[in-house]
Design an enzyme around this catalytic site. Sequence first.
Site, short mmCIF file in Angstrom:
data_model
loop_
_atom_site.label_atom_id
_atom_site.label_comp_id
_atom_site.label_asym_id
_atom_site.label_seq_id
_atom_site.Cartn_x
_atom_site.Cartn_y
_atom_site.Cartn_z
N TYR A 1 6.95 2.26 2.43
CA TYR A 1 8.10 1.44 2.80
C TYR A 1 8.81 0.95 1.54
O TYR A 1 8.22 0.93 0.45
CB TYR A 1 7.66 0.25 3.66
N THR B 1 8.55 4.65 13.01
CA THR B 1 9.31 5.03 11.80
C THR B 1 8.47 5.70 10.71
O THR B 1 8.83 6.79 10.28
CB THR B 1 10.10 3.82 11.22
N PRO B 2 7.34 5.12 10.25
CA PRO B 2 6.60 5.81 9.18
C PRO B 2 5.96 7.10 9.66
O PRO B 2 5.65 7.99 8.86
CB PRO B 2 5.53 4.80 8.75
N ARG C 1 12.62 -8.30 3.04
CA ARG C 1 11.95 -7.63 4.17
C ARG C 1 11.50 -6.25 3.72
O ARG C 1 12.06 -5.69 2.78
CB ARG C 1 12.92 -7.45 5.35
N GLU D 1 -0.77 -4.90 -10.23
CA GLU D 1 0.66 -4.91 -9.89
C GLU D 1 1.50 -4.46 -11.08
O GLU D 1 2.46 -3.70 -10.92
CB GLU D 1 1.07 -6.31 -9.38
N PHE E 1 0.48 -2.54 9.42
CA PHE E 1 1.09 -3.65 10.16
C PHE E 1 2.53 -3.85 9.70
O PHE E 1 2.79 -3.80 8.51
CB PHE E 1 0.33 -4.95 9.90
N TYR F 1 1.81 -16.52 -9.69
CA TYR F 1 0.37 -16.77 -9.53
C TYR F 1 -0.02 -18.17 -10.01
O TYR F 1 -0.95 -18.78 -9.49
CB TYR F 1 -0.46 -15.70 -10.26
N VAL G 1 9.13 0.48 17.52
CA VAL G 1 9.69 0.85 16.21
C VAL G 1 8.59 1.28 15.23
O VAL G 1 8.88 1.81 14.16
CB VAL G 1 10.56 -0.30 15.64
N GLY G 2 7.32 1.13 15.64
CA GLY G 2 6.20 1.61 14.82
C GLY G 2 6.25 3.12 14.60
O GLY G 2 5.50 3.66 13.80
#
Length: 398
Positions: A191, A272-273, A205, A138, A390, A95, A269-270
């Site tokens: 993910y 997958t979730p 990734r 976070e 996305f 940051y 491939v969208g």
Amino acid sequence: MLSQSHRAIVASTVPLLEQGGEALITHFYNTMLAEHPEVRPYFNAAHQASGDQPRALANSVLMYAKNIDRLEAMGPLASQIVSKHVALQIQPAHYDIVGACLIRAIAEVLGPEIATRDVLDAWTAAYGQLAEILIGAEAARYDEQAQAHGGWRGDREFTVVSKTPESAEITSFVLAPSDGGPVMDFKPGQYIGLHIHVDGEELRRNYSLSASPNGSTYRISVKREPGGVVSNHLHDHVQVGSKLQLNAPSGIFTLEAGDRPISFITGGVGVTPALPLLEQALATGRPVTFIQCARNAQVHAFRDTIEAAAQRHPQLSRYYCYDQDDGAGEARPHGVGYLTREQLEAWLPEAEDGVRDVDVYFLGPKPFMRMMRKHLHEAGVPDGQVHFEFFGPAAALQ
Ligand SMILES: Cc1cc2nc3c(=O)[nH]c(=O)nc-3n(C[C@H](O)[C@H](O)[C@H](O)COP(=O)(O)OP(=O)(O)OC[C@H]3O[C@@H](n4cnc5c(N)ncnc54)[C@H](O)[C@@H]3O)c2cc1C
Ligand code: HEM
């Protein structure tokens, strides 16, 4: 500490940011990536090149400036940013780098007449406040992940225990922790972060978890992206027995509680979730519609999985739509060509008085997502019941 005069100055720069926010952020990224090579592995070169990442950051800074007096309005955006940052292992020290480069970019792009000392001080204080909020959220998420049963902090080594082609271009990898311990449960739709070196280059990734949580393994399903560094490496060089470093699951594309019917709409491939989400949705007993789009039968993955789920759950209706029907395979699609509004209206639960009371989850390539957003709106699905994710930096769909 952000004073009243800081707030006033920041709020007054909103129109300026609206006009030039993107140029400012592009300048900022170029400086940061050139002068701080240590942050480069965190940023995906393809997302920089398309402008999506600078745009996502510009939009969030702008929204922040607009809502400086009521930060709770940032709510959903802040948790989306936190999820992405956590999956990529962004740390507090980063940051400082971002802050210094951002303030320098404001000074350089606006020039000394507009970017006075007062303006720069106000933005330094405002950035500090935003950074503090994100760093705090976070840190809490990293602690949660470390303390969960089967959880961890930072990288954890996993071993590939199976590698299975799902279509001409999608392959699944089942991964078990090399230490033999349990793995934390995740929420369907989340993910993992993959931290990998390819030809000496350090890269990160995200991959959606494509099978329901089972406490001992994770499954990811990866599309071979033409020219893509990591996806081609996974397809060509990662085999059963290979080791991969994973960061704990993250993400907010998860099932909302309720009793409405649920619909999933996926492109490519969208899907997958949507697979663990589908299992979770079916377990609630709510009626479910699954609409899957693919270019053709060769690249249509997981048809057998959906068909098997339909055999077990009579409340599941499913529809397949191909860009082209090449006649391959035994089963024909329900629609050919891009998914239309008329098809959606026929396949989704019926509307009453122009309103379709259904929770919809969709994901696919960006042009597909823009079209779905529009179709769903026109088909009477209330905006608040439409959820999407996305496979890259968030972008505007309208
Ligand atoms: C939350 C989330 C979940 C995801 N889940 C999945 C999933 O389940 N399955 C899946 O397959 N993917 C998923 N992705 C996408 C995944 O993270 C990768 O982006 C994808 O695998 C492509 O990575 P790559 O390294 O192969 O391609 P990259 O090397 O990133 O390249 C992508 C494309 O951009 C082009 N490109 C690269 N560099 C440049 C440049 N400098 N200029 C112009 N063009 C360039 C490449 O030629 C290629 O066509 C997900 C992403 C996110 C954010
Ligand atoms: C106040 C500071 C910050 C803001 C407002 C911010 C905002 C954002 C936003 C809006 C996104 C896109 C989220 C999405 O796609 O859903 C994002 C992603 C990301 N951020 Fe930040 N961010 C900040 C700080 C940082 C820092 C310090 C780093 C590390 C150097 C960082 C690295 C990244 C990366 C790598 C991504 C993903 C990019 C991609 O998908 O290609 N961010 N951030």
